[in-house]
Design a protein around this motif. Structure first.
Motif, short mmCIF file in Angstrom:
data_model
loop_
_atom_site.label_atom_id
_atom_site.label_comp_id
_atom_site.label_asym_id
_atom_site.label_seq_id
_atom_site.Cartn_x
_atom_site.Cartn_y
_atom_site.Cartn_z
N ASN A 375 -7.26 3.01 10.05
CA ASN A 375 -5.84 3.03 9.75
C ASN A 375 -5.08 3.91 10.75
O ASN A 375 -4.04 3.51 11.28
N ASP A 387 3.22 -4.42 9.83
CA ASP A 387 3.32 -5.44 8.78
C ASP A 387 1.93 -6.06 8.59
O ASP A 387 1.04 -5.91 9.42
N SER A 388 1.78 -6.78 7.50
CA SER A 388 0.46 -7.33 7.18
C SER A 388 0.04 -8.45 8.13
O SER A 388 -1.12 -8.83 8.15
N GLN A 403 -4.12 -6.14 5.04
CA GLN A 403 -3.44 -5.68 3.82
C GLN A 403 -2.81 -4.31 4.06
O GLN A 403 -3.42 -3.43 4.66
N ILE A 404 -1.56 -4.17 3.60
CA ILE A 404 -0.82 -2.90 3.66
C ILE A 404 -0.45 -2.49 2.25
O ILE A 404 0.03 -3.30 1.46
N LYS A 405 -0.70 -1.22 1.92
CA LYS A 405 -0.32 -0.72 0.60
C LYS A 405 0.04 0.75 0.72
O LYS A 405 -0.71 1.53 1.31
N ASP A 406 1.18 1.11 0.19
CA ASP A 406 1.66 2.51 0.23
C ASP A 406 1.72 3.02 1.66
O ASP A 406 1.31 4.17 1.95
N ASN A 407 2.20 2.18 2.57
CA ASN A 407 2.35 2.53 3.99
C ASN A 407 1.02 2.86 4.67
O ASN A 407 0.98 3.61 5.65
N LYS A 410 -4.86 -0.98 4.38
CA LYS A 410 -5.99 -1.00 3.45
C LYS A 410 -7.17 -1.77 4.00
O LYS A 410 -8.32 -1.46 3.71
#
Length: 426
Positions: A375, A387-388, A403-407, A410
């Protein structure tokens, strides 16, 4: 001059050329010896190695006696050759003797013996040491006088042989020595030795379990959740904290709770009493230093903190040992939940996966000088939160953000490096 005396001169000349070859090969053989192998052989009792090692303790004296002998023999051979040539060809024999003797000495007393000595230094140097050692004793006054003048000249040039002579290997030289050992050292042992040399370049943050993956006991949780964690934990030691992992109360060893868990007598107060004092490790501590600290303190577990005291993760003795001997599993890439191989040859990799683990597991060379996780590497390369559907190239690998989660990234699909195709005839 009669034929008998001429024959005697030829025999003398041949003997002098052989002596010149001896001194030339001795010099090259002695200087070509592997000093570390020589020390080992001398320590194991090899007589030739012992003599050679003693001679090399004073290189100036050794070179002095060899050069004195070599120059004396060559000059004597030149005089004999001149006498022979004059008796055969008259005054023209001086030029003929010079040319012929130069060729003969060059071939038979210089190039050939020195080449053989360079190829087989031990076979030449060890027998030669039996001659050079007593010869040094005999010619010691001459060698001492020559070295006295030589040392005076070196001092005028501000050169000190003691400052230059250094048999100690640097870390990088030792690494090269290990890598160049060939079949003498098994490949696995080479990797372990090089890993030991690299320990000072790696800090605890490179091998720690990051705080978001730390399994611990939160005393603010209900007792049933805590007991369930204790019964199902795969770890022998767990950090105990209140509310936030930065508020660590201590370290709990599960063996201390076994009997109490069987009787269901364990409660939060007892857990707190069973905890030992936490051991904190600064994030910049090199692994070689931390390994020694673990050994001195008889510890196996440390809490990694930054300069502000914030908990960054956990470092264990096992993590450091894995840096030396490799992963304890046979195929980490196939068993790690962070690295999932795909049928098309790509890998789905968790964003929190350590770059060092990825490199070791897949034999890749992703850059590890900056960020420690996939990351971090992706966001540093893009210089923003992606972006994803972003695709980029990092360290020669094609990376697709999955996958992107909480900036935070992932997961990402990472393609192996493509091998360059070599054209025929080029």
């Amino acid at each position: 001059m009669n034929e008998t005396s001429l024959t005697a001169l030829f025999i003398t000349l041949a003997g002098l050329i052989l002596l010149s070859a001896f001194f030339s090969s001795s010099e090259t053989g002695m200087m070509s010896l592997n000093r570390y192998r020589l020390k080992h052989m001398a320590q194991t009792g090899h007589k030739g190695a012992k003599r050679a090692h003693r001679l090399l303790q004073r290189t100036d004296q050794l070179i002095g006696v060899i050069l004195i002998g070599n120059n004396f023999v060559n000059i004597f051979a030149s005089a004999i050759a001149t006498v022979i040539a004059i008796r055969i060809w008259g005054d023209a024999g001086i030029a003929i003797a010079t040319v012929l003797l130069t060729i003969v000495i060059l071939i038979f007393a210089e190039v050939t013996p020195k080449t053989l000595a360079a190829l087989f230094p031990e076979k030449i140097a060890f027998p030669a040491s039996y001659v050079l050692a007593p010869l040094l004793k005999i010619l010691y006054p001459v060698v001492w006088a020559v070295n006295l003048f030589t040392g005076g000249i070196l001092k005028l040039l501000r050169v000190s042989p003691e400052d230059i002579a250094n048999d100690h290997l640097s870390r990088e030289e030792l690494r090269t020595l290990v890598n160049e050992a060939g079949a003498l050292i098994p490949a696995k042992h080479k990797d372990m030795l090089v890993s030991i040399l690299d320990l000072e370049k790696v800090t605890v943050t490179d091998i720690m379990v990051p705080r978001n993956e730390v399994v611990g006991i939160d005393l603010d949780d209900d007792l049933d959740s805590i007991l369930r964690l204790l019964r199902n934990s795969q770890h022998t030691r767990l950090p105990v904290y209140k509310g936030d992992i930065n508020d660590i109360q201590g370290i709990l060893h599960l063996r201390n709770t076994t009997k109490l868990l069987q009787k269901d007598d364990l409660n939060k107060d007892m857990i707190a009493q069973l905890c030992t004092e936490p051991y904190f490790v600064p994030e910049s501590t090199p692994l070689n230093t931390q390994l020694i600290n673990f050994q001195k303190g008889r510890r196996r577990f440390g809490i990694v903190v930054d300069e502000y005291g914030e908990v960054l993760g956990l470092a264990t003795l096992e993590d450091i040992l894995e840096e030396i001997v490799g992963e304890f599993t046979t195929d980490y890439a196939s068993t790690s939940p962070d690295i999932i191989p795909q049928d098309n040859g790509t890998y789905i990799i968790d964003g929190t996966a350590s770059l060092r683990v990825i490199n070791k597991s897949l034999s890749w060379k992703l850059p590890i000088d900056g960020p420690k996780t996939l990351n971090g590497l992706i966001t540093e390369t893009l210089e923003n939160i992606p972006d994803s559907n972003v695709c980029l190239r990092v360290g020669g690998h094609r990376v697709e953000v999955l996958q992107i989660k909480d900036n935070v990234v992932k997961a990402a699909i990472v393609h192996p490096k493509k091998r360059k195709k070599r054209g025929l005839g080029r």
